[in-house]
Design a protein around this motif. Structure first.
Motif, PDB file in Angstrom:
ATOM      1  N   GLY A 130      -7.572   0.755  -0.082  1.00 56.07           N
ATOM      2  CA  GLY A 130      -6.247   0.273  -0.459  1.00 56.07           C
ATOM      3  C   GLY A 130      -6.324  -0.823  -1.511  1.00 56.07           C
ATOM      4  O   GLY A 130      -5.537  -0.836  -2.467  1.00 56.07           O
ATOM      5  N   ALA A 131      -7.285  -1.743  -1.350  1.00 58.60           N
ATOM      6  CA  ALA A 131      -7.456  -2.806  -2.345  1.00 58.60           C
ATOM      7  C   ALA A 131      -7.882  -2.233  -3.690  1.00 58.60           C
ATOM      8  O   ALA A 131      -7.406  -2.662  -4.747  1.00 58.60           O
ATOM      9  CB  ALA A 131      -8.489  -3.821  -1.852  1.00 58.60           C
ATOM     10  N   ALA A 132      -8.780  -1.231  -3.652  1.00 54.92           N
ATOM     11  CA  ALA A 132      -9.217  -0.595  -4.902  1.00 54.92           C
ATOM     12  C   ALA A 132      -8.049   0.099  -5.592  1.00 54.92           C
ATOM     13  O   ALA A 132      -7.901   0.037  -6.820  1.00 54.92           O
ATOM     14  CB  ALA A 132     -10.335   0.410  -4.609  1.00 54.92           C
ATOM     15  N   LEU A 133      -7.179   0.756  -4.803  1.00 56.50           N
ATOM     16  CA  LEU A 133      -5.998   1.403  -5.390  1.00 56.50           C
ATOM     17  C   LEU A 133      -5.042   0.368  -5.982  1.00 56.50           C
ATOM     18  O   LEU A 133      -4.442   0.607  -7.032  1.00 56.50           O
ATOM     19  CB  LEU A 133      -5.285   2.232  -4.324  1.00 56.50           C
ATOM     20  N   ALA A 134      -4.909  -0.781  -5.300  1.00 53.27           N
ATOM     21  CA  ALA A 134      -4.030  -1.834  -5.819  1.00 53.27           C
ATOM     22  C   ALA A 134      -4.545  -2.358  -7.157  1.00 53.27           C
ATOM     23  O   ALA A 134      -3.771  -2.566  -8.100  1.00 53.27           O
ATOM     24  CB  ALA A 134      -3.926  -2.974  -4.798  1.00 53.27           C
ATOM     25  N   ILE A 135      -5.855  -2.566  -7.236  1.00 51.27           N
ATOM     26  CA  ILE A 135      -6.447  -3.059  -8.490  1.00 51.27           C
ATOM     27  C   ILE A 135      -6.354  -2.004  -9.581  1.00 51.27           C
ATOM     28  O   ILE A 135      -6.023  -2.301 -10.737  1.00 51.27           O
ATOM     29  CB  ILE A 135      -7.905  -3.477  -8.246  1.00 51.27           C
ATOM     30  N   LEU A 136      -6.616  -0.736  -9.215  1.00 48.74           N
ATOM     31  CA  LEU A 136      -6.499   0.349 -10.193  1.00 48.74           C
ATOM     32  C   LEU A 136      -5.064   0.485 -10.679  1.00 48.74           C
ATOM     33  O   LEU A 136      -4.813   0.694 -11.871  1.00 48.74           O
ATOM     34  CB  LEU A 136      -6.976   1.650  -9.562  1.00 48.74           C
ATOM     35  N   ARG A 137      -4.125   0.339  -9.750  1.00 53.56           N
ATOM     36  CA  ARG A 137      -2.708   0.418 -10.110  1.00 53.56           C
ATOM     37  C   ARG A 137      -2.348  -0.676 -11.109  1.00 53.56           C
ATOM     38  O   ARG A 137      -1.604  -0.445 -12.066  1.00 53.56           O
ATOM     39  CB  ARG A 137      -1.870   0.279  -8.839  1.00 53.56           C
ATOM     40  N   ALA A 138      -2.885  -1.871 -10.876  1.00 55.24           N
ATOM     41  CA  ALA A 138      -2.619  -2.976 -11.794  1.00 55.24           C
ATOM     42  C   ALA A 138      -3.267  -2.735 -13.155  1.00 55.24           C
ATOM     43  O   ALA A 138      -2.694  -3.066 -14.194  1.00 55.24           O
ATOM     44  CB  ALA A 138      -3.125  -4.289 -11.192  1.00 55.24           C
ATOM     45  N   ARG A 139      -4.481  -2.143 -13.155  1.00 63.16           N
ATOM     46  CA  ARG A 139      -5.172  -1.886 -14.418  1.00 63.16           C
ATOM     47  C   ARG A 139      -4.445  -0.827 -15.244  1.00 63.16           C
ATOM     48  O   ARG A 139      -4.445  -0.864 -16.476  1.00 63.16           O
ATOM     49  CB  ARG A 139      -6.606  -1.429 -14.146  1.00 63.16           C
ATOM     50  N   LEU A 140      -3.823   0.135 -14.547  1.00 63.69           N
ATOM     51  CA  LEU A 140      -3.101   1.191 -15.249  1.00 63.69           C
ATOM     52  C   LEU A 140      -1.682   0.773 -15.626  1.00 63.69           C
ATOM     53  O   LEU A 140      -1.019   1.467 -16.398  1.00 63.69           O
ATOM     54  CB  LEU A 140      -3.046   2.453 -14.377  1.00 63.69           C
ATOM     55  N   ASP A 141      -1.226  -0.355 -15.061  1.00 55.89           N
ATOM     56  CA  ASP A 141       0.117  -0.843 -15.368  1.00 55.89           C
ATOM     57  C   ASP A 141       0.133  -1.436 -16.776  1.00 55.89           C
ATOM     58  O   ASP A 141      -0.600  -2.369 -17.080  1.00 55.89           O
ATOM     59  CB  ASP A 141       0.491  -1.913 -14.337  1.00 55.89           C
ATOM     60  N   ARG A 142       0.984  -0.909 -17.635  1.00 58.20           N
ATOM     61  CA  ARG A 142       1.059  -1.354 -19.021  1.00 58.20           C
ATOM     62  C   ARG A 142       2.142  -2.412 -19.240  1.00 58.20           C
ATOM     63  O   ARG A 142       2.398  -2.817 -20.370  1.00 58.20           O
ATOM     64  CB  ARG A 142       1.344  -0.154 -19.944  1.00 58.20           C
ATOM     65  N   THR A 143       2.801  -2.846 -18.170  1.00 57.69           N
ATOM     66  CA  THR A 143       3.882  -3.807 -18.337  1.00 57.69           C
ATOM     67  C   THR A 143       3.342  -5.238 -18.349  1.00 57.69           C
ATOM     68  O   THR A 143       2.233  -5.507 -17.908  1.00 57.69           O
ATOM     69  CB  THR A 143       4.920  -3.661 -17.211  1.00 57.69           C
ATOM     70  N   VAL A 144       4.175  -6.151 -18.828  1.00 59.57           N
ATOM     71  CA  VAL A 144       3.792  -7.554 -18.955  1.00 59.57           C
ATOM     72  C   VAL A 144       3.999  -8.250 -17.613  1.00 59.57           C
ATOM     73  O   VAL A 144       5.106  -8.247 -17.066  1.00 59.57           O
ATOM     74  CB  VAL A 144       4.628  -8.246 -20.044  1.00 59.57           C
TER      75      VAL A 144
END
Length: 487
Positions: free
Chosen positions: A210-224
């Motif tokens: 879950g933590a890895a998915l959260a970090i991956l989600r943040a890395r793929l997030d292109r918003t400011v």
């Protein structure tokens, strides 16, 4: 060449830390804080699944026995050493035979078990202890008594099997003896499944996933979502952070909220704006954004309210001719306005409306066929100069920069530009392109205001409760009009 430098993109603009692949602890903590529910879901799902699977598994009991391998004839010390080496060389092969189908088949026949040789062999584990002549044998079975009986029978059966395999003497006797050194006991408790251990492992694995998915989600997030990243993209400081307030999306005016932290955010922005440049303080300020719906109009009217309440004379110029909203938010008349003055059909004093003391508004007026050309005209430049002379602050609500060229054309008439950025909505490439558009026409970017920042994000830390102050939830006054989506 800019594209040869890791810190710059092809256009020569600086890459953000995310674009350069840099991850720091603050980014990780921010990602986990935003998506805290992902580790929690992973923890509950994996832990629950591990517990359920453990409960559904058939309990197995493990019985243990130990075998000792030796040679029979040892007439001298040299023979003893040779025999010991011979036995050590054999035990590994014997361990494989014990866990093989042939021994399993013989045990099944002797005990009359309703097992296949393959099934029984899968429940037998034989391990040759390193540098010894000992073989550890474990037998797992749903019945503790049967597990002990099988382990005991393996000792007998394998001893006979070795006699057959290792017969080399003239009298037909075997060179190798196998002795049972530990008889099996009936196990008192099941050895598997270990429900507690499986659940703990499931919880840990689920949390990490879950933590890895959260970090991956943040890395793929292109918003400011980061102050440092915003500064890198724009090349200008953050001059204000406005927290999200549910009541503000309907009223658009902070003075309609009772004792809310967002009101203090606009007052802090007012202070920061007044001290941006002590020697040459900006008076005519254009407020724009990269794309629509990023809070620029709400920012304009509330900053004007904050300035006026501090005794500053301020005029708001509604220059978003395509989608004007200032007069609607303030409840003023939106008929005649800026376009009439620029076209020469009305005087400035005729279209200026007073909202309250020290706060005046010039509406957009009728929508012209050529808004961009009108806003970049000499008439517009002359109007800006007149407003600069008559006010301490002039706030210009401009159109967004990327959809149309209207704002870029009049940006050169301003003392500076403030960019409104919507937290978690404005994309990094949009913000960078908006900044590049202003830089291309020589406009001065005063700074960035981050809007709609969730109160629980790390950007909101350092407010209120840290210093012993608490802010009430947003409450809307009964007289407050409601309106459409914020721009």
């Amino acid at each position: 060449m800019f594209d040869e430098e890791p810190g710059w993109d092809e256009s020569g603009a600086p890459r953000s830390s995310k674009e350069r692949g840099i991850v720091d602890l603050k980014d990780i903590l921010g990602a986990l804080k935003r998506a805290w529910w992902l580790p929690l879901v992973g923890l509950m799902t994996a832990g629950g699944a591990a517990f359920l699977v453990s409960q559904l598994q058939t309990p197995l009991y493990t019985a243990h026995t130990q075998l000792f391998v030796s040679t029979r004839e040892a007439a001298s010390t040299a023979d003893v050493l040779t025999g010991s080496q011979f036995s050590q060389a054999r035990v590994t092969s014997y361990a494989r035979l014990i866990a093989g189908d042939e021994v399993a088949r013989r045990v099944i026949d002797r005990l009359d078990l309703a097992y296949s040789p393959e099934l029984l062999a899968s429940r037998i584990t034989a391990t040759a202890l390193t540098d010894t002549v000992l073989i550890e044998v474990d037998v797992a079975d749903p019945s503790p008594e049967r597990a002990a009986a099988i382990a005991e029978e393996i000792g007998v059966t394998f001893t006979d099997f070795v006699q057959e395999l290792e017969t080399a003497n003239d009298d037909g006797s075997s060179l190798v003896d196998v002795t049972v050194t530990k008889t099996p006991d009936v196990p008192a408790a099941p050895s598997s499944p270990n429900t507690f251990q499986n659940s703990v492992v499931g919880i840990l694995v689920g949390s990490l996933l879950g933590a890895a998915l959260a970090i991956l989600r943040a890395r793929l997030d292109r918003t400011v979502r980061s102050r440092d990243e915003t500064v890198e993209l724009v090349g200008a400081p953050i001059i204000g952070t406005v927290l999200r307030a549910d009541g503000l999306s309907g009223t658009h005016l902070f003075d309609k909220l009772n004792n809310h932290r967002t009101a203090e955010d606009f007052r802090q922005l007012r202070t920061n704006l007044q001290f941006l440049s002590v020697d040459q303080p900006p008076k005519v300020i254009m407020v724009s954004s990269a794309v629509p719906s990023e809070g620029k109009t709400t920012l304009v009217v509330n900053l004007a309210l904050a300035l006026a309440s501090a005794g500053q004379r301020v005029t708001v110029l509604e220059a978003d001719l395509r989608r004007p909203k200032v007069t609607r938010y303030l409840g003023l008349v939106g008929g005649a306005g800026l376009t009439n003055v620029l076209a020469g059909s009305a005087e400035l004093r005729d279209v200026t409306q007073s909202y309250r003391e020290n706060f005046e508004v010039i509406a957009a007026g009728p929508t012209p066929p050529n808004p961009g050309e009108l806003l970049a005209s000499k008439q517009m430049m002359g109007l800006i100069e007149k407003l600069r002379a008559d006010n301490e602050f002039v706030l210009v609500d401009a159109p967004p920069l990327l959809p149309v060229a209207d704002a870029a054309g009049m940006a050169v008439f301003m003392d500076g530009v403030v960019l409104s950025v919507r937290y978690g909505s404005t994309r990094r490439e949009q913000l960078q392109q908006a900044a590049s558009t202003l830089q291309a026409v020589g406009a001065r970017i005063l700074g960035v205001v981050l809007n709609f920042v969730p109160p629980k994000t790390y950007l909101a830390d350092g407010y209120g409760s840290e210093y012993g102050y608490e802010y009430a939830a947003a409450q809307v006054s009964a007289s407050t009009p409601s309106s459409g989506p914020d721009t």
